[in-house]
Design a protein around this motif. Structure first.
Motif, mmCIF file in Angstrom:
data_model
loop_
_atom_site.group_PDB
_atom_site.id
_atom_site.type_symbol
_atom_site.label_atom_id
_atom_site.label_comp_id
_atom_site.label_asym_id
_atom_site.label_seq_id
_atom_site.Cartn_x
_atom_site.Cartn_y
_atom_site.Cartn_z
ATOM 1 N N HIS A 89 2.527 -1.700 -7.305
ATOM 2 C CA HIS A 89 1.195 -2.032 -6.799
ATOM 3 C C HIS A 89 0.446 -2.930 -7.776
ATOM 4 N N ASN A 100 -0.259 -6.516 -6.287
ATOM 5 C CA ASN A 100 -1.645 -6.641 -5.836
ATOM 6 C C ASN A 100 -2.570 -7.223 -6.885
ATOM 7 N N SER A 133 -4.825 -0.662 -8.113
ATOM 8 C CA SER A 133 -4.661 -2.094 -7.830
ATOM 9 C C SER A 133 -5.840 -2.656 -7.042
ATOM 10 N N LYS A 134 -6.436 -1.843 -6.177
ATOM 11 C CA LYS A 134 -7.581 -2.310 -5.397
ATOM 12 C C LYS A 134 -8.838 -2.385 -6.260
ATOM 13 N N MET A 193 0.816 -1.208 0.000
ATOM 14 C CA MET A 193 0.000 0.000 0.000
ATOM 15 C C MET A 193 0.855 1.264 0.000
ATOM 16 N N ALA A 194 0.567 2.140 -0.949
ATOM 17 C CA ALA A 194 1.135 3.492 -0.978
ATOM 18 C C ALA A 194 2.650 3.499 -0.823
ATOM 19 N N LYS A 235 1.345 7.739 -5.260
ATOM 20 C CA LYS A 235 1.331 6.433 -4.598
ATOM 21 C C LYS A 235 -0.063 6.008 -4.169
ATOM 22 N N TRP A 236 -0.948 6.976 -3.897
ATOM 23 C CA TRP A 236 -2.318 6.620 -3.527
ATOM 24 C C TRP A 236 -3.122 6.221 -4.760
ATOM 25 N N TYR A 239 -2.040 2.668 -5.592
ATOM 26 C CA TYR A 239 -2.728 1.735 -4.703
ATOM 27 C C TYR A 239 -4.185 1.580 -5.110
#
Length: 327
Positions: free
Chosen positions: A130, A134, A192-193, A116-117, A185-186, A189
């Motif tokens: 990520h 992920n 990927s989620k 994460m991040a 970076k957010w 993330y």
């Protein structure tokens, strides 16, 4: 009584014990103090036939196995080393699982591992970390062991996603962030989620009717684990809120911090997703707080629940891993 955000894994295990007993369950991202370890320790109380602990560190996996065997020495435990950032490692681990003659089928696969991040970096295969760790690694690994999963009488795949999917749809033409030039970076993330949710939807659509496979994604809640140990929330919170503001989302102006769950509450939805029988009627669903997510109340983005987006991602993923899975 309906389950909710306060429901714990410890409370759920007795409810699902008859469905856990005798099952073979594979979980990625198992290490001390993690969601994966907490999940394994809880379901171990219900006498599963075999627990397969997968992760990057053999020593950490061994420690988790020791903890379980200390409470019940009769549980069969297998250790599987896998680095999901590496497609080669995913293939090697899949070959190992497929070669286990004493494990004829896998009833539940929980794709729990993730990062994460983190700062921008590319995987050994040249993909943003990520997206590689992920999504692409779990995508390849899951499909390579799919024959063994489908040998189960009630096969199920669980994708551990996050409400972080709200931070980004799939960036189909810039999934690598232009070599880092467009990277946040957010956002990395979040992409990927979203991919985790779309993968669950694809598996449900492609394999649900013909092979009885059930697949679900979930948001476990905000839990302090090693996943976020590298972050400095005194500064990183501003970065997170900035992405929400750029998207025009109310979270960008409503910084009230996180309502944290402990591990027992955090793994409850893992157990619900893995074993609840009523979910069969809702294959591919996204789950929150041990219930089906309400897109309005739980703020589930349509880009993560769209069949077309799911198929586009499936095709892209096949291209990137260099292998087709034409179910």
């Amino acid at each position: 009584m309906p389950y909710d955000t306060n429901t714990t894994a410890t409370e759920l295990v007795p409810d699902y014990a008859p469905l856990i007993e005798g099952k073979t369950i594979l979980v990625t991202g198992v290490s001390p103090g993690s969601l994966g370890s907490s999940y394994i320790q809880c379901i171990a109380k219900a006498k599963p036939a075999c627990l397969i602990l997968a992760g990057r560190s053999a020593n950490k996996l061994a420690k988790c196995a020791e903890d379980i065997l200390a409470t019940d020495p009769n549980i069969e435990i297998k250790i599987l080393e896998i680095d999901l950032s590496s497609l080669n490692s995913a293939r090697k681990a899949a070959d190992q699982v497929n070669g286990w003659e004493d494990v004829p089928s896998i009833d539940v696969l929980v794709n729990n591992a993730g990062i994460m991040a983190v700062e921008y970096q590319l995987s050994a295969d040249g993909f943003e970390s990520h997206f590689a760790t992920n999504h692409l690694g779990p995508f390849l690994f899951t499909n390579l062991i799919m024959k063994k999963i489908l040998k189960s009488a009630s096969p199920r795949v669980v994708m551990v996603s996050s409400d972080g999917h709200r931070l980004s749809p799939i960036r189909f033409y810039d999934y690598n962030f232009d070599g880092g030039k467009t990277y946040n970076k957010w956002t990395g993330y979040g992409q990927s989620k979203t991919a985790n949710m779309l993968m669950a939807l694809s598996l449900a659509k492609k394999l649900g009717v013909k092979y009885n496979l059930q697949a679900f994604s979930l948001h476990p809640g905000a839990i302090l684990t090693n996943l976020s140990s590298h972050l400095d929330w005194s500064t990183d919170m501003d970065g997170l809120l900035s992405v929400y503001r750029q998207l025009g989302e109310k979270q960008g102006w409503e910084d009230q911090g996180f309502t944290l769950k402990n591990l027992d509450r955090g793994t409850a939805t893992h157990i619900y997703a893995s074993f609840d029988p009523s979910l069969k009627a809702h294959n591919g669903a996204h789950l929150v707080d041990s219930h089906m997510a309400d897109p309005m109340v739980d703020i589930v983005k349509p880009w993560a629940t769209n069949d077309l987006e799911a198929e586009k991602l499936w095709v892209l993923s096949e291209k990137l891993v260099g292998q087709e899975f034409p179910y």
